[in-house]
Design an enzyme around this catalytic site. Sequence first.
Site, mmCIF file in Angstrom:
data_model
loop_
_atom_site.group_PDB
_atom_site.id
_atom_site.type_symbol
_atom_site.label_atom_id
_atom_site.label_comp_id
_atom_site.label_asym_id
_atom_site.label_seq_id
_atom_site.Cartn_x
_atom_site.Cartn_y
_atom_site.Cartn_z
ATOM 1 N N ARG A 85 3.366 -4.448 9.704
ATOM 2 C CA ARG A 85 3.029 -3.083 9.460
ATOM 3 C C ARG A 85 2.439 -2.301 10.561
ATOM 4 N NH1 ARG A 85 -1.249 -1.839 4.701
ATOM 5 N NH2 ARG A 85 -2.896 -3.005 6.094
ATOM 6 N N LYS A 186 -0.600 3.737 9.377
ATOM 7 C CA LYS A 186 -1.963 3.286 9.468
ATOM 8 C C LYS A 186 -2.602 4.118 10.595
ATOM 9 C CE LYS A 186 -5.517 -0.090 7.920
ATOM 10 N NZ LYS A 186 -5.815 0.664 6.715
#
Length: 353
Positions: A85, A186
């Site tokens: 991620r 993120k």
Amino acid sequence: MAKTHPEDLDWNKLGFKYHDLPYRWVDEFKDGKWQGGHLTQDSSITFNEAAEELHYGQEVFEGLKAYRRKDGGINLFRPEQNAKRMANSAKRLLMEPYPEEEFVKAVKEVVKANQDFVPPYGSGGTLYLRPFMMGMQPIVGVSPSETYQFRIYATPVGAYIKGLKPMPYEVSDYDRAAPAGTGQAKTAGNYASSLMPSLIAKKNGFADALYLDPKEHKYIDEFGGANFFGITKDGQFQTPKSDSILPSITKRSILKIAKDLGLDPIETKIPIDDVDRFVEAGAMGTAAVISPVGSLTYKGKKHVFGDETKVGPITQKLYDTLFGIQVGDLDDKYNWTVRLSVSSSSFSQYHFC
């Protein structure tokens, strides 16, 4: 800031805050390659005043935890997924991804070096790990940096939301991310934009804000720091499907667990006007784990999920199963946990002059 020592801490009253532990990881990208990371005791970072990260927000980060098992050992939970991620977040912001294998290796090294700060089994605490990467090049015009610093720090934490007590939330009038923006990355900017809505929600007496989709404002997206889920009246687990929310490792794990529990889980668009379909609801994420949602207030109307004074039975089962796997109490048939070999004392093994 003085370094924290284990004897300074009350493991049962940790809260969710920063402690300056002995060791962290640092690596630099320059001259077209990562230089090779290492542990350091230095918790400070020196920036040029024109550094990319400070002005244009070229920064990404992750969050994961280390768990103390009943036998005294330590578990990590799916660190390779955090590595993937973070690489995806970096690509979205035109940053050089940190090699995934090196990411997992670095996480392990930081945990081993700070193993005395992994809270005891049964305390409810964990060692929170924050990998992050910043653009370091001094830049005046808007363009991506060519140099980066990757770091991982650790801090012992208690529950982000204490106990499985249902909490009230409100639907925010603000957006967390733009349509076709950075919602799936993120990155710091997404969280900066959530500060005001979160403060407003708390001033209004709510635990936090829930965001709707930024394009039509019709569908549930996510909370400021966690994904949403609901349990329908016929027992189905539902969670939002959206291009503007962060792909959650916790959510991905809960979807598997929910399937095994016979909840027929689906990711789907959830209209805010149809929220009364749920008899239980919750927030799920690395920090929150699973936190029951007692009610949602939208345009002045309060929607209550089941008994808002106690956690619902399905939410409780989901929590018990996930946390049981994470701390090693339940069989990990998914091979999600990484068991670390640890010494009797990290301070004797890691010492720098």
